[in-house]
Design an enzyme around this catalytic site. Structure first.
Site, PDB file in Angstrom:
ATOM      1  CG  HIS A   1      46.934  87.340  39.811  1.00  0.00           C
ATOM      2  ND1 HIS A   1      47.580  87.631  40.997  1.00  0.00           N
ATOM      3  CD2 HIS A   1      45.641  87.710  40.017  1.00  0.00           C
ATOM      4  CE1 HIS A   1      46.731  88.152  41.855  1.00  0.00           C
ATOM      5  NE2 HIS A   1      45.534  88.221  41.281  1.00  0.00           N
TER       6      HIS A   1
ATOM      7  CG  HIS B   1      40.859  85.845  41.369  1.00  0.00           C
ATOM      8  ND1 HIS B   1      41.088  85.461  42.668  1.00  0.00           N
ATOM      9  CD2 HIS B   1      41.742  86.838  41.110  1.00  0.00           C
ATOM     10  CE1 HIS B   1      42.060  86.210  43.176  1.00  0.00           C
ATOM     11  NE2 HIS B   1      42.472  87.061  42.252  1.00  0.00           N
TER      12      HIS B   1
ATOM     13  NE  ARG C   1      22.480  80.094  44.524  1.00  0.00           N
ATOM     14  CZ  ARG C   1      21.309  80.716  44.465  1.00  0.00           C
ATOM     15  NH1 ARG C   1      20.194  80.018  44.445  1.00  0.00           N
ATOM     16  NH2 ARG C   1      21.258  82.031  44.428  1.00  0.00           N
TER      17      ARG C   1
ATOM     18  CG  ASP D   1      42.183  82.814  47.061  1.00  0.00           C
ATOM     19  OD1 ASP D   1      41.208  82.052  46.963  1.00  0.00           O
ATOM     20  OD2 ASP D   1      42.100  84.052  46.929  1.00  0.00           O
TER      21      ASP D   1
ATOM     22  N   GLY E   1      41.462  88.700  48.695  1.00  0.00           N
ATOM     23  CA  GLY E   1      40.505  89.579  49.363  1.00  0.00           C
ATOM     24  C   GLY E   1      41.148  90.889  49.778  1.00  0.00           C
TER      25      GLY E   1
ATOM     26  CG  HIS F   1      45.979  88.684  45.927  1.00  0.00           C
ATOM     27  ND1 HIS F   1      45.765  87.361  45.747  1.00  0.00           N
ATOM     28  CD2 HIS F   1      45.286  89.320  44.940  1.00  0.00           C
ATOM     29  CE1 HIS F   1      44.977  87.179  44.695  1.00  0.00           C
ATOM     30  NE2 HIS F   1      44.669  88.359  44.174  1.00  0.00           N
TER      31      HIS F   1
ATOM     32  CD  GLU G   1      44.356  93.769  44.528  1.00  0.00           C
ATOM     33  OE1 GLU G   1      44.276  92.897  45.421  1.00  0.00           O
ATOM     34  OE2 GLU G   1      43.591  93.814  43.547  1.00  0.00           O
TER      35      GLU G   1
ATOM     36  CG  ASP H   1      42.977  90.328  39.577  1.00  0.00           C
ATOM     37  OD1 ASP H   1      43.019  89.234  40.147  1.00  0.00           O
ATOM     38  OD2 ASP H   1      42.988  91.406  40.204  1.00  0.00           O
TER      39      ASP H   1
HETATM   40  O1  LIG Z   1      33.167  83.436  50.626  1.00  0.00           O
HETATM   41  C1  LIG Z   1      32.919  84.032  51.653  1.00  0.00           C
HETATM   42  O2  LIG Z   1      31.995  83.702  52.391  1.00  0.00           O
HETATM   43  C2  LIG Z   1      33.740  85.212  52.080  1.00  0.00           C
HETATM   44  C3  LIG Z   1      33.541  85.781  53.298  1.00  0.00           C
HETATM   45  C4  LIG Z   1      34.303  86.891  53.648  1.00  0.00           C
HETATM   46  C5  LIG Z   1      35.244  87.418  52.776  1.00  0.00           C
HETATM   47  C6  LIG Z   1      35.419  86.814  51.542  1.00  0.00           C
HETATM   48  C7  LIG Z   1      36.401  87.376  50.592  1.00  0.00           C
HETATM   49  O3  LIG Z   1      37.090  88.311  50.932  1.00  0.00           O
HETATM   50  C8  LIG Z   1      36.502  86.802  49.253  1.00  0.00           C
HETATM   51  C9  LIG Z   1      37.427  87.574  48.405  1.00  0.00           C
HETATM   52  C10 LIG Z   1      37.946  86.782  47.232  1.00  0.00           C
HETATM   53  O4  LIG Z   1      38.160  87.702  46.191  1.00  0.00           O
HETATM   54  C11 LIG Z   1      38.986  87.093  45.297  1.00  0.00           C
HETATM   55  N1  LIG Z   1      39.604  88.108  44.468  1.00  0.00           N
HETATM   56  C12 LIG Z   1      39.274  88.313  43.191  1.00  0.00           C
HETATM   57  N2  LIG Z   1      39.979  89.318  42.701  1.00  0.00           N
HETATM   58  C13 LIG Z   1      40.784  89.767  43.664  1.00  0.00           C
HETATM   59  C14 LIG Z   1      41.748  90.791  43.715  1.00  0.00           C
HETATM   60  O5  LIG Z   1      42.000  91.544  42.745  1.00  0.00           O
HETATM   61  N3  LIG Z   1      42.371  90.973  44.888  1.00  0.00           N
HETATM   62  C15 LIG Z   1      42.116  90.214  45.972  1.00  0.00           C
HETATM   63  N4  LIG Z   1      41.216  89.217  45.952  1.00  0.00           N
HETATM   64  C16 LIG Z   1      40.543  89.001  44.811  1.00  0.00           C
HETATM   65  C17 LIG Z   1      39.959  86.267  46.075  1.00  0.00           C
HETATM   66  O6  LIG Z   1      40.115  85.028  45.490  1.00  0.00           O
HETATM   67  C18 LIG Z   1      39.325  86.181  47.452  1.00  0.00           C
HETATM   68  O7  LIG Z   1      39.289  84.912  47.948  1.00  0.00           O
HETATM   69  C19 LIG Z   1      34.678  85.698  51.192  1.00  0.00           C
HETATM   70 ZN   LIG Z   2      43.794  88.672  42.232  1.00  0.00          ZN
END
Ligand SMILES: O=C(O)c1cccc(C(=O)CC[C@H]2O[C@@H](n3cnc4c(=O)[nH]cnc43)[C@H](O)[C@@H]2O)c1
Ligand SMILES: [Zn+2]
Length: 401
Positions: free
Chosen positions: A74, A76, A129, A196, A230, A257, A260, A338
């Site tokens: 786990h 990212h 990018r 994911d 997310g 996930h 959490e 993480d």
């Molecule tokens: O990329 C975008 O445009 C976008 C638009 C709206 C919402 C999101 C997300 O919510 C991206 C979240 C992203 O965060 C990652 N992540 C990393 N660490 C954690 C964690 O501890 N718990 C949950 N999510 C986590 C994950 O891969 C999500 O995809 C993006």
């Molecule tokens: Zn995570």
């Protein structure tokens, strides 16, 4: 401000070990380095973050962990960008809002709550990018893992975030695959992917992620699983069932996930509706004895990330982390980092935290490392190789003690 600082700041335990990446512009002075480990115990280069030394864990145990072959399940992709990688990407894209100055990054990577963490996370996503950025990030993350003796890692990637920012989907897949193969050849670390859904981005993101994960013309060779990340609040798991059904039908494993930042019902939902084979975090499972018994009986592993839970304020302090309740209930616990640089940690430090919270010695730590091998989506010969390595390393360490 969180009591857990970034890799530039004090340790989760508050005792103040600072980041000591030899390539970091702010490495600690040699005088402040921890005393050297017992000679002859391990070979190879310095671990990436020898600085993270919990004073409540014997120094010898830290040294053992540093050399212990490990698997990580786990972690990212973007969340693994070290300060060195962030600086390089920020230099490529100087209009970014992410600070390049390490001192400024300390505050930048300090989170008030989970929502704030996601906001900062997305600003780092904005640094990726071009396909070359993707390749650089992936390859350099593997380098950092190899320095911690990570032999196998399932890296969670959010392809939707990249394709919606204009990176061509074919070029994206080629970039991660090129980095995966080169990294394996150069560092010996085997990478696999979990794609994911960023749940908060809605069902459009679920559709796009499922398409990218299941289209035979696009789906990368290294892809083994399908996830959901997310924020959890207001993002009910059952709505993603059709996308997980498609991914599972295409041969992918289900690793959402859950639990959490919300209660145990989210974990039940992930199990029931998304057919989860492992649970990302699952922290709140501790509130439901029936759920713990279910996870233990079905041997459904939890991907536990202790420092992350403190950094995002999902758990108040490490001492209050429910990891011990998990092991007491017989749940298969795996240890993970993480988003390590964002949370001021690395996998070795997470093993040290687990050693302290669970009272583990070398054999206990080796068993913990083998839990991750057992829970990995890796073939049996691959698992056997890492298990043998763990056993050989542990026996020779103990024989030399
Ligand atoms: O990329 C975008 O445009 C976008 C638009 C709206 C919402 C999101 C997300 O919510 C991206 C979240 C992203 O965060 C990652 N992540 C990393 N660490 C954690 C964690 O501890 N718990 C949950 N999510 C986590 C994950 O891969 C999500 O995809 C993006
Ligand atoms: Zn995570």
């Amino acid at each position: 401000m969180s009591n857990v600082r970034s890799c530039y700041g004090p340790s989760p335990s508050g005792s103040g070990p600072a980041y000591d990446d030899p390539e970091s512009p702010i490495s600690r002075s040699p005088a402040s380095r921890p005393a050297s480990r017992a000679p002859g115990r391990r070979s190879g280069e310095e671990p990436l973050t020898e600085h993270l030394v919990d004073p409540d864990v014997p120094r010898d145990l830290h040294a053992f962990i540093a050399g212990l072959p490990k698997a990580e399940l786990h972690v990212h992709h973007v969340g693994s960008a070290s300060p060195r990688i962030v600086s390089e990407l920020a230099a490529r894209h100087p209009d970014s809002m992410v600070p390049t100055d390490p001192e400024a990054l300390v505050d930048y990577f300090t989170f008030t709550d989970f929502a704030h963490f996601i906001q900062v996370y997305l600003s780092v996503v904005d640094l990726i990018r071009t396909p070359e950025d993707v390749r650089l990030l992936t390859y350099e993350v593997a380098r950092d893992m190899a320095r911690q003796q990570v032999r196998y890692a399932e890296l969670t990637i959010t392809p939707y975030s990249s394709t919606r920012r204009g990176i061509d989907e074919r070029a994206f897949m080629d970039a991660i695959e090129d980095a995966r193969k080169t990294a394996e050849a150069d560092f010996g670390t085997v990478l696999r992917w979990c794609f994911d859904i960023p749940g908060e981005a809605g069902l459009e993101s679920a559709e796009e992620t499922a398409r990218l994960a299941t289209d035979d013309r696009l789906r990368p060779e290294g892809l083994v699983s399908f996830g959901l990340g997310g924020p959890e609040i207001g993002v009910a798991r059952p709505q993603f069932k059709p996308y997980f059904d498609r991914a599972i039908a295409a041969g992918l494993h289900s690793v959402p996930h859950a639990g959490e930042t919300t209660g145990p019902q989210t974990v039940w939902d992930a199990l029931t509706h998304l057919r989860a084979e492992r649970i990302g975090h699952g922290t709140s499972s501790a509130q439901d004895p029936k759920l713990l018994a279910h996870l233990a009986e079905r041997r459904i592993p939890l991907e536990v990330c202790p420092t992350s839970n403190i950094a995002t304020r999902a758990v108040r302090t490490l001492d209050e982390h429910p990891i011990k309740e998990f092991t007491r209930a017989g749940v298969l616990v795996t240890i993970n980092s993480d988003d390590p640089p964002m949370f001021g940690t690395d996998l070795n430090n997470e093993y040290a935290v687990a050693a302290r919270l669970l009272g583990l010695d070398e054999r206990g730590l080796a068993d913990l490392a083998k839990n991750a091998v057992e829970a990995a989506f890796l073939d049996e010969p691959g698992k056997a190789r890492i298990r043998d390595e763990i056993d050989t390393y542990t026996s020779s360490w103990l024989a030399a003690s």
